[in-house]
Design a protein around this motif. Structure first.
Motif, short mmCIF file in Angstrom:
data_model
loop_
_atom_site.label_atom_id
_atom_site.label_comp_id
_atom_site.label_asym_id
_atom_site.label_seq_id
_atom_site.Cartn_x
_atom_site.Cartn_y
_atom_site.Cartn_z
N THR A 1 6.86 -0.47 0.70
CA THR A 1 6.42 -1.56 1.57
C THR A 1 5.52 -2.51 0.77
O THR A 1 4.99 -2.16 -0.29
N ARG A 2 5.33 -3.71 1.31
CA ARG A 2 4.44 -4.67 0.67
C ARG A 2 3.01 -4.13 0.62
O ARG A 2 2.29 -4.30 -0.37
N GLU A 3 2.58 -3.47 1.70
CA GLU A 3 1.23 -2.95 1.77
C GLU A 3 0.99 -1.87 0.72
O GLU A 3 -0.08 -1.80 0.09
N THR B 1 2.17 -0.77 -11.08
CA THR B 1 3.43 -1.33 -10.60
C THR B 1 4.23 -1.82 -11.78
O THR B 1 3.68 -2.20 -12.82
N THR C 1 8.63 -8.35 -6.89
CA THR C 1 7.88 -7.16 -7.31
C THR C 1 8.26 -5.97 -6.44
O THR C 1 8.37 -4.83 -6.93
N LEU C 2 8.46 -6.20 -5.17
CA LEU C 2 8.89 -5.13 -4.26
C LEU C 2 10.24 -4.57 -4.70
O LEU C 2 10.43 -3.34 -4.76
N ASP D 1 11.24 -3.45 4.77
CA ASP D 1 10.83 -4.84 4.93
C ASP D 1 11.93 -5.57 5.68
O ASP D 1 13.05 -5.71 5.18
N GLU E 1 6.11 -11.77 -4.70
CA GLU E 1 5.86 -10.50 -4.04
C GLU E 1 7.15 -9.77 -3.71
O GLU E 1 7.25 -8.55 -3.91
N GLU E 2 8.15 -10.51 -3.24
CA GLU E 2 9.43 -9.88 -2.92
C GLU E 2 10.12 -9.36 -4.17
O GLU E 2 10.71 -8.27 -4.15
N ARG F 1 0.39 -3.42 -2.71
CA ARG F 1 -0.92 -4.05 -2.84
C ARG F 1 -2.01 -3.02 -3.15
O ARG F 1 -3.00 -3.34 -3.80
#
Length: 380
Positions: free
Chosen positions: A369-371, A379, A46-47, A205, A43-44, A374
């Motif tokens: 942001t992570r949110e 992406t 991808t961010l 983040d 996830e990080e 999602r």
């Protein structure tokens, strides 16, 4: 100064400015090189990739524009370097092609190679791209092994050969000069430093931002060591100059003399260095605004260095095989007509710059942001 001379100096300034902007935009490559250092989870990563993915096309487009402007305004350099230093330029082309492929296919449905394959492409581009570009630009000061037969220029056509490369390494011999290696390393670690500053601004983040801030400290120190070593070595090195008749001679401390004789360029260099140092201090404190003095300082510093390479009767591409084959803005430029027409076209540059600024602000209006990822349908 006659019209042709003015246009030659004008177009060297445009090329230098494009080169300076390109070095700043290499923060995308710097972030890719740090992908696994900063991103500990999928996830990080991808961010990070999506924060950088908003800007990678700016870097690619500026690189293409830089090459195109060089080809149009100083075609003899383009044919000599791009046609002779084949291995270096093909390597640069390759690492930028795999970057484009990686952003396109990393999260593509049905990706049979897996995300890590394309992440590896991003890391390779992030390290090799800035290093190879830095080493290649270093040859503008340190020279390369080529010869130019100017008598063939008037009879060009068919199988006529104007430029020849004197080394079988076709550009890789540049790595034998420590100054080129120093500049390559300086660009790599500058890109990493700028990437950290950009990510502080573009990513919301707390965990990543703290990791970014700590990572930037050693990167900035290594950059400063490499850059100051290159600059000091350059200022004490001899350079080559040319007179009104085009005869090229060696001149001790040529680049130091250029800074003394062109005080405005010196002011640009000093202002750029101060801004970069300011950005490093701001970044160490975690400021989201560090990227702005960092970016502007990078542009001013690189612009000043490239102006030193071509202005003030300086040989901008020394030939180590034959001094009189060396390239200057006077003996390698396009015709006055071509430079004049392109100068009219260049008047649109401020409008293009305004559009880029608008697009930049639109893409960075809100930190990633992570949110948000999602909920995002597309992406990288």
């Amino acid at each position: 100064m006659d019209t042709l001379t003015f246009l030659q100096h004008y177009w060297w300034f445009i090329i230098s400015l494009l080169g300076a902007l390109l070095v700043f935009l290499l923060f995308v490559q710097g972030g890719q090189a740090l992908l696994y250092r900063l991103g500990r989870t999928e996830e990080e990563r991808t961010l990070l990739v999506n924060a950088l993915g908003r800007k990678w096309e700016f870097t690619f487009t500026t690189l293409v524009t830089f090459g195109g402007a060089f080809f149009a305004s100083f075609p003899l350099f383009y044919s000599t370097s791009f046609g002779g230093a084949t291995y270096v330029w093909m390597a640069i082309l390759l690492v930028f092609v795999i970057q484009a492929v990686a952003y396109e296919y990393r999260r593509k449905p049905g990706n049979v190679f897996g995300e890590r394959t394309f992440e590896a492409f991003l890391v390779i581009n992030g390290i090799a791209g800035p290093f190879l570009l830095g080493a290649a630009v270093g040859t503008l000061f340190t020279g390369a092994d080529f010869t130019v037969d100017r008598f063939n220029m008037a009879n060009a056509g068919g199988d006529t050969i104007i430029s020849q490369w004197a080394s079988p390494w076709h550009g890789l011999e540049a790595l034998g000069d420590h100054r080129n290696i120093l500049l390559g390393l300086a660009v790599v670690f500058l890109a990493g430093t700028l990437a950290c500053q950009y990510l502080l601004n573009a990513v919301d983040d707390r965990t990543l931002n703290e990791r970014v801030r700590k990572t930037m400290r050693p990167l900035a120190l290594i950059f400063l060591a490499a850059f100051l070593s290159f600059l000091g070595s350059l200022l004490v090195s001899p350079g080559w100059s040319y007179d009104a008749s085009g005869v090229i001679t060696a001149e001790p401390f040529k680049y130091l003399h250029n800074l003394v004789q062109m005080p405005l360029v010196t002011v640009l260099l000093l202002a750029g260095v101060v801004l970069v140092l300011t950005s490093i201090l701001l970044g160490w404190r975690g400021s989201r605004k560090a990227i702005w003095p960092g970016g502007s300082g990078t542009v001013l510093t690189v612009l000043a260095l490239l102006l030193c390479a071509g202005w003030n009767n300086t040989v901008y591409y020394p030939s180590l095989a034959d001094m009189q084959s060396s390239l200057t803005i006077a003996n390698s430029s396009s015709s006055e007509f071509t430079l004049r027409v392109m100068a009219y076209v260049s008047l649109f540059i401020p409008f293009v710059a305004a559009y880029i600024w608008y697009a930049w602000r639109a893409l960075n209006r809100r930190p990633v942001t992570r949110e948000e990822l999602r909920d995002e349908e597309h992406t990288y």
